[in-house]
Design an enzyme around this catalytic site. Structure first.
Site, PDB file in Angstrom:
ATOM      1  N   GLY A 137       0.833  -1.213   0.000  1.00 24.88           N
ATOM      2  CA  GLY A 137       0.000   0.000   0.000  1.00 24.88           C
ATOM      3  C   GLY A 137       0.857   1.248   0.000  1.00 24.88           C
ATOM      4  O   GLY A 137       0.993   1.919   1.025  1.00 24.88           O
TER       5      GLY A 137
ATOM      6  N   GLU B 213      12.961  -5.549  -5.974  1.00 23.35           N
ATOM      7  CA  GLU B 213      12.457  -5.908  -7.294  1.00 23.35           C
ATOM      8  C   GLU B 213      13.584  -6.128  -8.288  1.00 23.35           C
ATOM      9  O   GLU B 213      13.358  -6.470  -9.429  1.00 23.35           O
ATOM     10  CB  GLU B 213      11.515  -4.821  -7.792  1.00 23.35           C
ATOM     11  CG  GLU B 213      10.421  -4.556  -6.773  1.00 23.35           C
ATOM     12  CD  GLU B 213       9.313  -3.683  -7.288  1.00 23.35           C
ATOM     13  OE1 GLU B 213       9.475  -3.119  -8.367  1.00 23.35           O
ATOM     14  OE2 GLU B 213       8.297  -3.569  -6.583  1.00 23.35           O
TER      15      GLU B 213
HETATM   16  C1  LIG Z   1       0.287  -3.204 -12.965  1.00 22.37           C
HETATM   17  C2  LIG Z   1       0.596  -2.272 -11.842  1.00 22.37           C
HETATM   18  C3  LIG Z   1       0.685  -2.757 -10.546  1.00 22.37           C
HETATM   19  C4  LIG Z   1       0.946  -1.901  -9.483  1.00 22.37           C
HETATM   20  N1  LIG Z   1       0.983  -2.420  -8.214  1.00 22.37           N
HETATM   21  C5  LIG Z   1       1.195  -1.575  -7.177  1.00 22.37           C
HETATM   22  C6  LIG Z   1       1.146  -2.071  -5.830  1.00 22.37           C
HETATM   23  O1  LIG Z   1       0.972  -3.267  -5.593  1.00 22.37           O
HETATM   24  N2  LIG Z   1       1.306  -1.201  -4.816  1.00 22.37           N
HETATM   25  C7  LIG Z   1       1.510   0.127  -5.036  1.00 22.37           C
HETATM   26  O2  LIG Z   1       1.687   0.868  -4.088  1.00 22.37           O
HETATM   27  N3  LIG Z   1       1.560   0.645  -6.303  1.00 22.37           N
HETATM   28  C8  LIG Z   1       1.382  -0.179  -7.361  1.00 22.37           C
HETATM   29  N4  LIG Z   1       1.405   0.327  -8.644  1.00 22.37           N
HETATM   30  C9  LIG Z   1       1.551   1.772  -8.835  1.00 22.37           C
HETATM   31  C10 LIG Z   1       2.881   2.229  -9.386  1.00 22.37           C
HETATM   32  O3  LIG Z   1       3.846   2.232  -8.378  1.00 22.37           O
HETATM   33  C11 LIG Z   1       2.657   3.634  -9.995  1.00 22.37           C
HETATM   34  O4  LIG Z   1       1.849   3.461 -11.128  1.00 22.37           O
HETATM   35  C12 LIG Z   1       3.937   4.329 -10.386  1.00 22.37           C
HETATM   36  O5  LIG Z   1       4.642   4.731  -9.242  1.00 22.37           O
HETATM   37  C13 LIG Z   1       3.671   5.553 -11.273  1.00 22.37           C
HETATM   38  O6  LIG Z   1       2.748   6.409 -10.690  1.00 22.37           O
HETATM   39  P1  LIG Z   1       1.442   6.905 -11.473  1.00 22.37           P
HETATM   40  O7  LIG Z   1       0.802   5.711 -12.061  1.00 22.37           O
HETATM   41  O8  LIG Z   1       0.681   7.742 -10.571  1.00 22.37           O
HETATM   42  O9  LIG Z   1       1.989   7.759 -12.680  1.00 22.37           O
HETATM   43  P2  LIG Z   1       2.492   9.283 -12.600  1.00 22.37           P
HETATM   44  O10 LIG Z   1       3.538   9.413 -11.571  1.00 22.37           O
HETATM   45  O11 LIG Z   1       1.348  10.209 -12.556  1.00 22.37           O
HETATM   46  O12 LIG Z   1       3.192   9.401 -14.019  1.00 22.37           O
HETATM   47  C14 LIG Z   1       2.487   9.644 -15.247  1.00 22.37           C
HETATM   48  C15 LIG Z   1       3.522   9.799 -16.356  1.00 22.37           C
HETATM   49  O13 LIG Z   1       4.413  10.871 -16.047  1.00 22.37           O
HETATM   50  C16 LIG Z   1       5.744  10.446 -16.000  1.00 22.37           C
HETATM   51  N5  LIG Z   1       6.464  11.182 -14.972  1.00 22.37           N
HETATM   52  C17 LIG Z   1       6.123  11.359 -13.663  1.00 22.37           C
HETATM   53  N6  LIG Z   1       7.057  12.053 -13.013  1.00 22.37           N
HETATM   54  C18 LIG Z   1       8.037  12.334 -13.907  1.00 22.37           C
HETATM   55  C19 LIG Z   1       9.287  13.012 -13.841  1.00 22.37           C
HETATM   56  N7  LIG Z   1       9.752  13.537 -12.713  1.00 22.37           N
HETATM   57  N8  LIG Z   1      10.023  13.100 -14.978  1.00 22.37           N
HETATM   58  C20 LIG Z   1       9.576  12.520 -16.139  1.00 22.37           C
HETATM   59  N9  LIG Z   1       8.419  11.883 -16.258  1.00 22.37           N
HETATM   60  C21 LIG Z   1       7.660  11.779 -15.153  1.00 22.37           C
HETATM   61  C22 LIG Z   1       5.648   8.959 -15.703  1.00 22.37           C
HETATM   62  O14 LIG Z   1       6.778   8.263 -16.141  1.00 22.37           O
HETATM   63  C23 LIG Z   1       4.407   8.550 -16.471  1.00 22.37           C
HETATM   64  O15 LIG Z   1       4.736   8.329 -17.799  1.00 22.37           O
HETATM   65  C24 LIG Z   1       1.151  -0.518  -9.728  1.00 22.37           C
HETATM   66  C25 LIG Z   1       1.093  -0.034 -11.031  1.00 22.37           C
HETATM   67  C26 LIG Z   1       0.819  -0.892 -12.084  1.00 22.37           C
HETATM   68  C27 LIG Z   1       0.749  -0.323 -13.462  1.00 22.37           C
END
Ligand SMILES: Cc1cc2nc3c(=O)[nH]c(=O)nc-3n(C[C@H](O)[C@H](O)[C@H](O)COP(=O)(O)OP(=O)(O)OC[C@H]3O[C@@H](n4cnc5c(N)ncnc54)[C@H](O)[C@@H]3O)c2cc1C
Lengths: 392, 350
Positions: free
Chosen positions: A133, A250
């Site tokens: 989480g 990981e």
């Molecule tokens: C299949 C799957 C399983 C998951 N399982 C878990 C889980 O079990 N537990 C958990 O806690 N989380 C989980 N996650 C969440 C995962 O950790 C987040 O999706 C990840 O940290 C990215 O955050 P976001 O999706 O909010 O994207 P955002 O951070 O909003 O990013 C959106 C886009 O902007 C880009 N971006 C963001 N910041 C920057 C920057 N500084 N410079 C350049 N580009 C940037 C990103 O690369 C992406 O392309 C899971 C995600 C997926 C897809």
């Protein structure tokens, strides 16, 4: 039990191979898919597979012996992964057991107390499912922006907030939770790390349907959830460093597993195409592309071996390279297969949420890898700033 | 540090001093500099050219991995001269030539007194008989396509001088086939594959070195050049491009390691992996060269800068040995054959 042969690598490999050859019938994947491969079937299948591996003593083989594991050497862990990949069976630590078998031990070894280890590690071998989480609606790549609050009340914390994208939370017994305990401190310094019992009052789990059609990740709504202060891992407000240890888990053997599986799938793809006389075998562009994929994957496999062999300089440089390359590989390889498959690859068929099934399924799933565990863009920032020294 | 690492450090040191940008540009502009000739003699004196051949032959016995390390350092510094052809000929002569011939030729090649040339391409019809290397009347060793197999020859002293073709890359030279070579021997079956494998490996190593040299230059530039009141290396659009290139360099290094190991252990895998290595590395390098020139802005578009020298060296490498498409087609053929025999070309020894 196969694990009892660990002192004799050759016998260990032979026994593994023999067992893997009969534990799952060769057509198991197709069988499950033809049955419809529903969510419940898939969960039941994972539990069954866990049980079979457990009978052989293979669960948590890498955990040190004093913590109840078999303390398998890195070389033998690699052997297990290779043999599982070779046999085309599901991974040992995959699916809903990923967090329990990879993230939990790493976190516990890094920061948990004796009592916590004694209380939770045995359950892992019994098949407890855990979830992670960390992410929230407002905290993705910028994880330290998380807002879920934990307020101390006597010997408990009271938690309020929302977690997102938590994989297999619907099946989980416990959650590795990050929450803000000091809202006034700088954002990295007010976060605490704790174990939350998913059966606690006030925990509401809603599975989210993914682009593949499956339900793996979930949303968690936490309302006045009471977590005993004894569940705090490490010191209060020192959760950020422990979270890094969780995320670092990981790398290493998980990356090894990903590329070894990709190798088997890639070779099998050609063997099947030859058997079927597939038309792409006569197309020069496709032939060239396939050969290039083989070369690329082989280079990545070597890079992973370098990482596993190197405790020094490579250990800081290579994980980000490998994260980028191995996840990109999953994408370009499934993209190749989609184009080769043509219309037949566009017909919706049930498929297990395991890689190595339908190309479009694998392609969609590959975005889970390029987005999570530090998105590939975040990896590029890291390489440019920390390794190349480009200014922030 | 092992022998290879110690030698590498000293090669780097010497080249940093003697093959600096200023000397290089004097050579490229033909301002009476014989940098190529001097470097070759120096490489002979310091024992670099004998890195591959065994002790018995008077070399250091570090084989193809040694030769690849040298080629990589030379590529990194854009060193002019027929180094890859000399290194290939040394490997080939030691392995395939009759004793009296190898005794006659190895010494001069290792000392840097004899130059060498090899076919620029092994694609039928592609090369037009062009050779890569240096042909000096009399002494040069040349590998030539014969009736069926390759032949080892020396360029004759008398008669028409061999025509040099000016290449875009001025750090290496292309030549027409000598009209009247002195044929020393016909190389046995199997030599052709070995020669192609060595050429692929060493061209890939030279290319990887060039990638590293140009990349490092670009990282430094991005830290220094300021626009909009800050270093341009702080712009994320540029950072991400550089990160991707860094990844490509590491990947190329792993592929070269794979090819060197395969060359050492078996024949079929050796040809397959050296070819795939040359194809993948040189295509990645061509992309890198374009990126790095673009990220330099106009300064990278000038003759005085090293960007274009790297780009041209990389582009020549990309065209050498065989076209990359031909290499991938051949590679796929090998994969298909292995697959139908139930073998794999992807085993990695522990
Ligand atoms: C299949 C799957 C399983 C998951 N399982 C878990 C889980 O079990 N537990 C958990 O806690 N989380 C989980 N996650 C969440 C995962 O950790 C987040 O999706 C990840 O940290 C990215 O955050 P976001 O999706 O909010 O994207 P955002 O951070 O909003 O990013 C959106 C886009 O902007 C880009 N971006 C963001 N910041 C920057 C920057 N500084 N410079 C350049 N580009 C940037 C990103 O690369 C992406 O392309 C899971 C995600 C997926 C897809």
């Amino acid at each position: 039990m196969i694990i009892d042969l660990a002192h004799d690598p050759a016998a260990f490999r032979a026994a593994l191979r023999q067992w893997l050859g009969k534990v799952l019938a060769p057509g198991w994947r197709e069988d499950m898919e033809s049955k419809g491969g529903g969510e419940d079937d898939y969960i039941a299948f994972q539990r069954w597979w866990f049980g079979e591996c457990r009978k052989q003593g293979l669960i948590l083989p890498d955990l040190p012996a004093e913590l109840g594991g078999a303390g398998l050497s890195l070389a033998l862990q690699m052997m297990v992964v290779e043999e599982f990949a070779r046999a085309g069976v599901p991974p040992l630590k995959g699916g809903m057991y990923t967090v329990a078998h990879t993230h939990v031990p790493a976190t516990m070894l890094h920061a948990a107390s004796e009592e916590q280890r004694a209380a939770y590690l045995p359950g892992l071998i019994e098949g407890d499912v855990w979830c992670q989480g960390f992410s929230e609606p407002g905290a993705g790549s910028d994880l330290a922006a998380l807002r879920t609050r934990a307020v101390r009340e006597g010997d408990h914390f009271v938690i309020n907030g929302q977690k997102l994208w938590s994989s297999f939370a619907a099946q989980a017994k416990y959650c590795l939770l990050l929450a803000r305990t000091d809202p006034d401190a700088p954002k990295h310094k007010g976060i605490s790390y704790m174990i939350m019992d998913m059966a606690s009052e006030g925990v509401e789990v809603r599975p989210i349907k993914q682009a593949t059609g499956h339900y793996e990740f979930c949303e968690l709504f936490l309302t006045d959830v009471r977590v005993p202060a004894a569940n705090l891992i490490g010191a209060e407000n020192a959760g950020w460093a422990t979270a890094q240890a969780t995320l670092a888990a990981e790398r290493g053997v998980l990356a090894f597993e990903r590329v070894e599986r990709a190798r088997r799938e890639l070779e099998l793809y050609l063997a099947r195409a030859r058997e079927a006389g597939a038309p792409w075998l006569r197309r020069e562009a496709d032939r060239a592309e396939y050969a290039a994929l083989v070369a690329r994957l082989q280079a990545i496999r070597r890079m992973v071996r370098r990482l596993l062999a190197d405790e020094g300089e490579g250990a800081s440089r290579l994980p980000a390279f490998i994260k980028l390359l191995s996840t990109q590989f999953g994408q370009v390889y499934s993209d190749f297969r989609i184009r080769v498959a043509g219309l037949s690859g566009q017909i919706d068929r049930p498929s297990l949420p395991l890689s190595g099934s339908e190309p479009l399924h694998d392609y969609l799933n590959s975005f889970g890898d390029t987005i999570s565990a530090g998105s590939n863009e975040i990896m590029r920032n890291l390489i440019a700033e920390r390794m190349l020294g480009l200014p922030r | 540090m092992d022998d290879l690492e110690i030698l590498k450090a000293s090669i780097q040191q010497v080249l940093a001093q003697d093959c600096d940008a200023r000397s290089l540009h004097r050579y490229v502009d033909e301002q009476g500099s014989d940098l190529a000739g001097n470097l070759r003699l120096q490489a002979g004196e310091l024992g670099w050219l004998g890195i591959g051949p065994t002790d018995d032959a008077g070399g250091l016995g570090l084989g193809l991995p040694g030769a690849a390390m040298l080629a990589r350092e030379l590529g990194k510094r854009l060193a002019p001269g027929p180094f890859v052809p000399v290194l290939v000929c040394l490997q080939v002569i030691e392995r395939f030539a009759p004793r009296e011939i190898s005794e006659r030729l190895l010494g001069g090649l290792m000392s840097g007194e004899r130059s060498a040339a090899i076919p620029a391409s092994f694609d039928a019809g592609e090369s037009g008989g062009l050779l890569l290397g240096d042909i000096e009347q009399g002494g040069s060793v040349v590998l030539l396509p014969g009736e069926k197999d390759l032949v080892l020859a020396t360029a004759r002293g008398a008669g028409e001088p061999v025509q040099q073709r000016e290449a875009w890359d001025r750090t290496r030279a292309l030549w027409d086939t000598p009209a009247d070579p002195e044929v020393l021997c016909v190389l046995p079956d199997g030599a052709a594959h070995y020669i192609e494998m060595c050429a692929s490996l060493l061209i890939a190593a030279d290319t990887l070195g060039a990638m590293e040299g140009l990349f490092d230059l670009t990282v430094d530039f991005l830290k220094q050049r300021e626009q909009f009141g800050r270093a341009i290396g702080s712009f994320q659009a540029l950072k991400h491009r550089m990160a991707d290139l860094a990844v490509q360099i590491e990947l190329a290094d792993c592929l070269l390691e794979q090819a060197l190991e395969a060359a050492h252990t078996d024949n079929e895998g050796g040809l397959f992996w050296s070819g795939m290595c040359k194809a993948e590395v040189s295509d990645a390098a061509a992309f890198l060269a374009g990126e790095c020139l673009q990220l330099h802005g106009a300064i990278g578009f000038t003759w005085e800068h090293n960007c274009h020298l790297y780009l041209k060296r990389i582009r020549l490498n990309q065209a050498l040995v065989r076209s990359n498409d031909a290499l991938r087609q051949a590679g796929f053929g090998a994969l298909e054959a292995a697959s139908s025999d139930g073998r794999s070309l992807m085993e990695i020894g522990q």
